[in-house]
Design an enzyme around this catalytic site. Structure first.
Site, PDB file in Angstrom:
ATOM      1  N   ARG A   1       0.677  -1.321  -0.085  1.00  0.00           N
ATOM      2  CA  ARG A   1      -0.110  -0.077   0.080  1.00  0.00           C
ATOM      3  C   ARG A   1       0.911   1.141   0.086  1.00  0.00           C
ATOM      4  O   ARG A   1       1.978   1.175   0.641  1.00  0.00           O
ATOM      5  CB  ARG A   1      -0.885   0.181   1.235  1.00  0.00           C
ATOM      6  CG  ARG A   1      -1.992  -0.952   1.309  1.00  0.00           C
ATOM      7  CD  ARG A   1      -2.997  -0.596   0.274  1.00  0.00           C
ATOM      8  NE  ARG A   1      -4.362  -1.424   0.188  1.00  0.00           N
ATOM      9  CZ  ARG A   1      -4.240  -2.723  -0.753  1.00  0.00           C
ATOM     10  NH1 ARG A   1      -3.387  -2.745  -1.602  1.00  0.00           N
ATOM     11  NH2 ARG A   1      -5.645  -3.233  -0.650  1.00  0.00           N
TER      12      ARG A   1
ATOM     13  N   HIS B   1      -0.645  -0.088  -9.551  1.00  0.00           N
ATOM     14  CA  HIS B   1      -1.398  -0.974  -8.717  1.00  0.00           C
ATOM     15  C   HIS B   1      -1.902  -2.162  -9.458  1.00  0.00           C
ATOM     16  O   HIS B   1      -3.184  -2.357  -9.294  1.00  0.00           O
ATOM     17  CB  HIS B   1      -2.705  -0.057  -7.848  1.00  0.00           C
ATOM     18  CG  HIS B   1      -3.117  -0.875  -6.642  1.00  0.00           C
ATOM     19  ND1 HIS B   1      -3.419  -0.194  -5.534  1.00  0.00           N
ATOM     20  CD2 HIS B   1      -3.099  -2.143  -6.435  1.00  0.00           C
ATOM     21  CE1 HIS B   1      -3.743  -1.120  -4.843  1.00  0.00           C
ATOM     22  NE2 HIS B   1      -3.734  -2.315  -5.051  1.00  0.00           N
TER      23      HIS B   1
HETATM   24  P1  NDP Z   1      -1.600 -11.639   5.086  1.00  0.00           P
HETATM   25  O1  NDP Z   1      -2.483 -11.210   6.008  1.00  0.00           O
HETATM   26  O2  NDP Z   1      -1.592 -13.007   4.669  1.00  0.00           O
HETATM   27  O3  NDP Z   1      -0.138 -11.513   5.318  1.00  0.00           O
HETATM   28  C1  NDP Z   1       0.323 -10.271   6.043  1.00  0.00           C
HETATM   29  C2  NDP Z   1       1.671 -10.562   6.720  1.00  0.00           C
HETATM   30  O4  NDP Z   1       2.016  -9.340   7.459  1.00  0.00           O
HETATM   31  C3  NDP Z   1       1.778 -11.509   7.682  1.00  0.00           C
HETATM   32  O5  NDP Z   1       2.795 -12.320   7.732  1.00  0.00           O
HETATM   33  C4  NDP Z   1       1.589 -10.812   9.186  1.00  0.00           C
HETATM   34  O6  NDP Z   1       2.461 -11.499  10.401  1.00  0.00           O
HETATM   35  C5  NDP Z   1       2.347  -9.564   8.478  1.00  0.00           C
HETATM   36  N1  NDP Z   1       2.185  -8.325   9.642  1.00  0.00           N
HETATM   37  C6  NDP Z   1       1.287  -7.936   9.681  1.00  0.00           C
HETATM   38  N2  NDP Z   1       1.309  -6.863  10.592  1.00  0.00           N
HETATM   39  C7  NDP Z   1       2.466  -6.767  10.965  1.00  0.00           C
HETATM   40  C8  NDP Z   1       3.446  -6.091  11.836  1.00  0.00           C
HETATM   41  N3  NDP Z   1       2.697  -5.056  12.758  1.00  0.00           N
HETATM   42  N4  NDP Z   1       4.634  -6.470  12.046  1.00  0.00           N
HETATM   43  C9  NDP Z   1       5.004  -7.267  11.304  1.00  0.00           C
HETATM   44  N5  NDP Z   1       4.418  -8.122  10.525  1.00  0.00           N
HETATM   45  C10 NDP Z   1       3.244  -7.917  10.433  1.00  0.00           C
HETATM   46  O7  NDP Z   1      -1.958 -10.705   4.016  1.00  0.00           O
HETATM   47  P2  NDP Z   1      -1.610 -11.137   2.029  1.00  0.00           P
HETATM   48  O8  NDP Z   1      -0.241 -11.634   2.229  1.00  0.00           O
HETATM   49  O9  NDP Z   1      -2.803 -11.746   1.854  1.00  0.00           O
HETATM   50  O10 NDP Z   1      -1.458  -9.532   1.731  1.00  0.00           O
HETATM   51  C11 NDP Z   1      -0.490  -8.467   2.024  1.00  0.00           C
HETATM   52  C12 NDP Z   1      -0.968  -7.469   1.357  1.00  0.00           C
HETATM   53  O11 NDP Z   1      -0.597  -7.430   0.367  1.00  0.00           O
HETATM   54  C13 NDP Z   1      -2.494  -6.868   1.582  1.00  0.00           C
HETATM   55  O12 NDP Z   1      -2.633  -6.369   2.894  1.00  0.00           O
HETATM   56  C14 NDP Z   1      -2.481  -5.749   0.511  1.00  0.00           C
HETATM   57  O13 NDP Z   1      -2.181  -4.606   1.306  1.00  0.00           O
HETATM   58  C15 NDP Z   1      -1.415  -6.037  -0.395  1.00  0.00           C
HETATM   59  N6  NDP Z   1      -1.732  -6.391  -1.641  1.00  0.00           N
HETATM   60  C16 NDP Z   1      -1.501  -5.755  -2.701  1.00  0.00           C
HETATM   61  C17 NDP Z   1      -1.861  -5.898  -4.020  1.00  0.00           C
HETATM   62  C18 NDP Z   1      -1.456  -5.082  -5.220  1.00  0.00           C
HETATM   63  O14 NDP Z   1      -1.937  -5.042  -6.435  1.00  0.00           O
HETATM   64  N7  NDP Z   1      -0.600  -4.076  -5.104  1.00  0.00           N
HETATM   65  C19 NDP Z   1      -2.733  -7.203  -4.390  1.00  0.00           C
HETATM   66  C20 NDP Z   1      -2.757  -7.876  -3.187  1.00  0.00           C
HETATM   67  C21 NDP Z   1      -2.454  -7.639  -1.845  1.00  0.00           C
HETATM   68  P3  NDP Z   1       1.629 -12.781  10.876  1.00  0.00           P
HETATM   69  O15 NDP Z   1       1.855 -13.873   9.853  1.00  0.00           O
HETATM   70  O16 NDP Z   1       2.265 -13.073  12.073  1.00  0.00           O
HETATM   71  O17 NDP Z   1       0.103 -12.416  11.226  1.00  0.00           O
HETATM   72  C1  OXD Z   2      -5.753  -6.209  -2.661  1.00  0.00           C
HETATM   73  C2  OXD Z   2      -5.292  -5.167  -3.898  1.00  0.00           C
HETATM   74  O1  OXD Z   2      -5.601  -5.760  -1.923  1.00  0.00           O
HETATM   75  O2  OXD Z   2      -5.840  -5.464  -5.114  1.00  0.00           O
HETATM   76  O3  OXD Z   2      -6.122  -7.173  -3.406  1.00  0.00           O
HETATM   77  O4  OXD Z   2      -4.540  -3.984  -3.734  1.00  0.00           O
END
Ligand code: NDP
Ligand code: OXD
Length: 305
Positions: free
Chosen positions: A220, A268
């Site tokens: 993001r 994006h």
């Molecule tokens: P998940 O919820 O599966 O994974 C998030 C990870 O971040 C987990 O490992 C979590 O730790 C870690 N995390 C969260 N908060 C913290 C923190 N404060 N400190 C350390 N680690 C933290 O999400 P996804 O992998 O499915 O997606 C990740 C992000 O990718 C989405 O939230 C979205 O913003 C972005 N995204 C962007 C897209 C694009 O097109 N640009 C498309 C899809 C997603 P833990 O495992 O311990 O909970």
């Molecule tokens: C998502 C994105 O969060 O597309 O899936 O950004």
């Protein structure tokens, strides 16, 4: 069962796809004044939509990130379900491997040389000098970490809770962020945007990377303190950045990122929501919930992801 679909554009194919998967349900594109639904399928809905849905069993987000939903006032107890991969992790793996290898192998330099008609070799570089650190080891981050490890780069990963992933040196919690950063040269951000992670890519954290650091932000725009990036690139502290997400989207035409020679931009699209896969996943979860079963991808409202 009534299912309402509230999307900023083109809800019809989603309505048709969900209707085909769930023939006994009534699936409608949302319009003000409609009776409340049992399930909603949304992307960045307005507050007025939420206010018109007092009895939702589940609110399905057609993306992985729920930061837009977290800004709304949603009745306590509403189950928010995000997309759980649905074809996005392989796209993220492609995107990251492309960005990293393009930089590591200097394909950007070769492209410029070729355009000038010059046949010039670059010196081979050592993978050991380009450790890749992934912020976030969730559904997407873990897949990316494994894909990068296949190319024999050293891989590090940081998450909230401790992980064990073969081929990845893992770090957990805020106290280990510093150790993770000093061991990283190519930094990939795949964190959710929450109060705890907003602004995590800033002058201090990016300066902690190994010399010649490189940033790939595909999570993001709010993770990056945008004003901190260009001075780090201009001073040579960072070698470059590949950015897919921005504080304001679409990125305004006058934004300095567009014209910076060390920044590569995509709109994006590092992982697009795939409609067929997403509809199949959401319909499967609606069926599972109707049978009283648990489903994956339920958002923890305390953590915000
Ligand atoms: P998940 O919820 O599966 O994974 C998030 C990870 O971040 C987990 O490992 C979590 O730790 C870690 N995390 C969260 N908060 C913290 C923190 N404060 N400190 C350390 N680690 C933290 O999400 P996804 O992998 O499915 O997606 C990740 C992000 O990718 C989405 O939230 C979205 O913003 C972005 N995204 C962007 C897209 C694009 O097109 N640009 C498309 C899809 C997603 P833990 O495992 O311990 O909970
Ligand atoms: C998502 C994105 O969060 O597309 O899936 O950004």
């Amino acid at each position: 069962m009534r299912i309402t679909v509230c999307l900023p554009e083109k809800p019809e194919p989603w309505v048709q796809g969900l209707q085909a998967e769930l023939p006994d349900a009534e699936v409608l594109a949302w319009e003000p004044g409609q009776p409340p639904a049992d399930h909603a399928v949304v992307w960045a809905p307005p507050q007025s939509f939420i206010d018109a849905q007092p009895r939702l069993q589940a609110l399905f987000n057609i993306g992985a990130g729920v930061d837009a939903l977290m800004k709304l006032s949603i009745p306590a107890g509403t189950r928010i379900v995000r997309l759980d991969d649905a074809g996005m992790s392989v796209q993220m793996a492609e995107y990251v491997c492309h960005a990293l290898i393009r930089h590591f192998r200097e394909f950007d330099v070769y492209e410029a040389e070729a355009r000038a008609g010059r046949w010039v070799y670059r010196k081979p570089r050592e993978r050991a000098d380009f450790p890749v650190g992934i912020l976030g080891l969730g559904v997407l981050g873990e897949r990316v970490a494994k894909a990068v490890a296949q190319f024999e780069f050293p891989v590090l990963g940081w998450s909230r809770s401790r992980k064990e992933i073969e081929g990845v040196r893992t770090y957990a919690g805020e106290a280990r962020l510093g150790d993770f950063l000093v061991g990283t040269r190519m930094l990939v951000n795949l964190l959710p945007l929450t109060d705890a992670t907003r602004g995590i890519l800033n002058k201090t954290t990016l300066s902690a990377l190994r010399p010649g650091g490189y940033l790939v932000n595909i999570a993001r725009g709010g993770h990056l303190v945008e004003d901190d990036l260009i001075p780090l690139l201009d001073s040579g502290q960072l070698a470059g950045a590949t950015l897919d997400v921005f504080e304001t989207e679409p990125l305004p035409a006058a934004h300095a990122f567009w014209r910076h020679p060390k920044i590569s931009i995509t709109p994006h699209g590092s992982a697009r929501t795939l409609r067929r896969e997403s509809i199949a996943q959401i319909a499967g979860k609606i069926r599972a919930l109707s049978r009283g079963e648990a489903v994956a991808g339920v958002v923890d409202l305390e953590r915000g992801y």
